[in-house]
Design an enzyme around this catalytic site. Structure first.
Site, PDB file in Angstrom:
ATOM      1  N   VAL A   2       0.819  -1.204   0.000  1.00 37.58           N
ATOM      2  CA  VAL A   2       0.000   0.000   0.000  1.00 37.58           C
ATOM      3  C   VAL A   2       0.855   1.257   0.000  1.00 37.58           C
ATOM      4  CG1 VAL A   2      -2.142  -0.917   0.867  1.00 37.58           C
ATOM      5  CG2 VAL A   2      -0.361  -0.255   2.469  1.00 37.58           C
ATOM      6  N   ASP A   3       2.108   1.090   0.355  1.00 39.15           N
ATOM      7  CA  ASP A   3       2.987   2.252   0.248  1.00 39.15           C
ATOM      8  C   ASP A   3       3.156   2.617  -1.230  1.00 39.15           C
ATOM      9  OD1 ASP A   3       4.000  -0.338   0.933  1.00 39.15           O
ATOM     10  OD2 ASP A   3       5.089   0.545   2.622  1.00 39.15           O
ATOM     11  N   ASP A   4       2.777   1.745  -2.102  1.00 33.88           N
ATOM     12  CA  ASP A   4       2.931   1.980  -3.531  1.00 33.88           C
ATOM     13  C   ASP A   4       1.618   2.330  -4.217  1.00 33.88           C
ATOM     14  OD1 ASP A   4       5.246  -0.748  -3.599  1.00 33.88           O
ATOM     15  OD2 ASP A   4       5.652   1.382  -3.425  1.00 33.88           O
TER      16      ASP A   4
END
Ligand code: 6R9
Length: 707
Positions: free
Chosen positions: A576-578
């Site tokens: 989710v950091d991406d």
């Protein structure tokens, strides 16, 4: 019934029964692909009939039991399939997974006394596997190999264990292992486990600084390495790297008394190895002199087994700590079911033991099952791109487990530039079709979402449309598989990891941490604990709680995004950091990448978000083309059109950046941090690029930035 159980139960309404003609055949014959979601691939009747879990029904029955009575489910397996010197106490599992109720604590089989090395070796030997091949070792150089039976392996393990004891390594002491894929690597892991020492394997591709950082963090009694290794045509002087790391760690107050060094003769001779008398010891000079039997150190199920450092999105690497009993039961059980393991199988996992996959699914999971394991020293495309299939034929490998990045790179090595469909790949993959591969039965994938086009190539070309693919989703932290197909049990969908393993309750939550039901997408969390879960971050329980248990109180947060489709299948969408947010639309980088890669002329793609005046974030795509295809304006348009068509206009990349190669870690993960900096032209902020497999790609990318 919990929400979760309902999702899984939706399986019952799947088009059931094996042996249906898969949609896949239609797809490769060039028919329009309606939607990945509707693209079922069925296991054959023959496969399902012999499978350990032959139907959704059987899975559901076991899955329900594992969720309704986890203690009963896991203790049943633990007591019937493993040796315990002493049974655990009254509680199979005691846990607190809610930060609001105090410290996070996970314990399984506490009070149970066992030893994982004993369970891998002695127990299997007693059960009649003494003369079964435990390890086949294939050298980097074709034609050089070796093997050990279970009883030979035990003797080697005992000799090393005795040596380690003789230099004062005791239960609970850390041992740093910096070895390539030699048989000595699993031997070392098992020897440590036998005496209760805690191994910390550092992938022998990390720099001396990274190695030093780990040495300083865990303060090992001894460092075990070898003088050099050959990877493809290159010789890498590992001992020099260790020497530099030991100088560095001494500066930080940690000095190491013994550096046990194996002479990897095919790479470098003793005489040419730099040596520090008094500290450095040749393995061959000491280990073979020790007795071939060694008493087992019986340990508590909750005593530490190993530390494995893994990188987070920020800060220094985290020392993920796994303990003995739960990890043992979990890795063995996941291995058995996810690969439908049979005694006659020959299993090859291409991962290095320096990563979690090598821990759980080169060493412990397979050995606990008494499996025959292939260990390959070299690189998969040396001397050419057919090497993997050469090895498969040579050892009659039946289960082949690898990473999407390897699948894509081998797929790219088809010699024909103008692939027009998956069918053409089939005809133009001489590196694959030159070999028989008929021993293969089950394929596996791990490490990142496998894009449907790579899935299809793997399934059709490598597996001859006959082998189910276990797309196993899991993490260093989880110890073993979490969401995975059970081959033979249900139809697959290319690119979906399908359903949770026994005892695992994945939940999808929104930003507020509320569980969302039905067809949805959001953050992937896990409810409840499972035996293989990590217990802490070494020396930093606070960070453990903050990173994993505070973001969504009450759950373990995986850091991954996930969607669930109408049939209950799970689709991992990347970290989710991406995630990119374009005009309010949340787009997983993996989705766009998958669309790009489905273009016949695109070999690989990496997508990052960049600041955009109007849309908030724009989509910036790095694209590697199939060998021999030239860059062109026309192709750029056609790539963008592919994404528009597959996801929607909002997901169309704003920029296509031609990339001869992508910056990857040595384990094959794309370093997006670097791509983001290149995309936003913050070229003076690239940071440390020394851990890249090929640092040179960064300069190539910069040179092509505005072309
Ligand atoms: C085993 C391993 C973990 C991260 C994980 C996820 C990604 C791994 C995947 C997958 C989609 C799969 N990941 N397997 N994503 N489908 N089958 O790789 O551990 O190195 O800790 O990485 O890898 O993003 O969160 P680790």
């Amino acid at each position: 019934t919990t929400n979760h159980l309902r999702h899984v139960e939706s399986m019952a309404s799947l088009p059931s029964g094996a042996g249906k003609i898969s949609h896949l055949n239609a797809v490769i014959l060039g028919e329009a692909l309606a939607s990945e979601e509707n693209d079922f691939v069925f296991p054959s009747d023959d496969f399902s009939r012999q499978a350990l879990i032959p139907s959704p029904h059987k899975y559901l029955e076991m899955y329900k039991r594992s969720i309704e009575d986890p203690a009963g489910f896991w203790s049943g397996i633990a007591s019937s399939e493993f040796y315990w010197k002493q049974k655990w106490g009254d509680q199979v599992c005691s846990e607190n997974l809610d930060v609001r109720k105090g410290d996070i604590k996970i314990e399984w089989f506490k009070g149970g006394i066992t030893n994982i090395c004993y369970n891998c070796l002695d127990r299997n030997i007693d059960a009649g596997l003494a003369d079964k091949i435990a390890l086949y070792w294939e050298s980097n150089e074709p034609g050089f190999d070796a093997h050990l039976t279970y009883s030979q392996l035990l003797r080697r393990v005992c000799q090393l264990a005795n040596y380690l004891k003789s230099i004062g390594v005791r239960k609970g002491d850390a041992v740093i292992v910096y070895l390539p894929m030699l048989m000595e690597l699993p031997i070392t892991m098992l020897a440590c486990a036998r005496i209760g020492a805690v191994h910390s394997v550092v992938f022998a591709g990390f720099s001396s600084e990274s190695l030093a950082q780990r040495i300083v963090d865990c303060k090992p009694k001894v460092v075990i390495t070898c003088n050099a290794v050959k990877r493809g045509p290159k010789t890498i002087h590992l001992k020099d790297i260790v020497d530099a790391a030991l100088v560095e760690s001494a500066k930080n107050g940690i000095s190491i008394d013994v550096c046990l060094t194996y002479e990897n003769q095919s790479a470098l001779k003793k005489e040419s190895t730099k040596w520090q008398e008094g500290r450095d010891v040749w393995w061959e000079d000491v280990v073979p002199k020790y007795p071939t039997t060694c008493d087992v150190e019986w340990v508590d199920a909750e005593d530490p087994l190993f530390l494995l450092y893994t990188s987070g999105s920020t800060g220094k690497p985290k020392g993920v700590l796994h303990t003995t009993g739960g990890y043992m039961v979990y890795t063995a059980t996941t291995f058995k079911y996810a690969f439908d393991y049979k005694e006659s199988d020959v299993y090859w996992c291409t991962a290095d033991c320096g990563w979690i996959t090598g821990h759980s699914y080169v060493t412990y999971g397979p050995m606990l099952n008494g499996a025959t394991v292939v260990v390959y020293e070299g690189t998969p495309n040396y001397p050419d791109s057919g090497r993997c299939w050469d090895i498969v034929d040579k050892y009659k490998v039946t289960i082949f487990y690898t990473a999407p990045t390897l699948v894509r790179s081998l797929m790219r090595d088809g010699d024909e530039a103008s692939c027009i469909s998956n069918l053409v790949y089939t005809l133009k993959s001489p590196y694959v079709t030159r070999y028989s591969r008929k021993s293969l039965r089950v394929l596996g994938s791990v490490g990142e979402p496998i894009n449907p086009s790579a899935w299809r190539w793997f399934f059709n070309v490598v597996g001859g449309s006959r082998c189910p693919i276990s797309d196993t989703w899991w993490q260093t932290e989880t110890g073993g598989f979490m969401i995975t197909p059970l081959p033979g049990a249900w139809p697959q969908k290319p690119g979906s990891a399908t359903f949770p393993f026994f005892g695992v309750q994945p939940v999808i939550v929104d930003e507020k941490g509320t569980e969302i039901d039905g067809e949805c997408s959001g953050y992937l969390c896990v409810k409840g604990s499972w035996p293989g879960a990590f217990r802490t971050l070494y020396g930093d329980h606070e960070r453990y709680e903050t990173t994993y248990f505070r973001p969504f109180p009450g759950y373990y947060f995986t850091g991954d995004g996930c969607s669930r489709d109408k049939d209950g299948y799970h689709w991992l969408t990347g970290r989710v950091d991406d995630v990119i947010n374009v005009s309010g639309h949340r787009i997983g980088t993996a989705e766009v990448e998958s669309a790009l890669v489905s273009h016949p002329q695109c070999a690989e793609a990496a997508v990052v978000g960049v600041e955009h005046e109007v849309k908030g974030q724009g989509i910036y795509a790095f694209v590697t083309l199939v060998e021999g295809v030239p860059y062109s304006e026309e192709l750029r348009k056609s790539l963008i059109l592919t994404v528009r068509n597959q996801i929607g206009a909002f997901a169309a990349p704003d920029k296509i950046h031609w990339a001869p190669g992508l910056p990857k870690t040595r384990s094959g993960k794309i370093m997006r941090r670097i791509l983001r900096k290149i995309a936003s032209r913050q070229l003076d902020e690239l940071g440390d690029i020394s851990t890249l497999a090929e640092p040179g790609v960064v300069d190539q990318l910069i040179a092509l930035a505005d072309s």
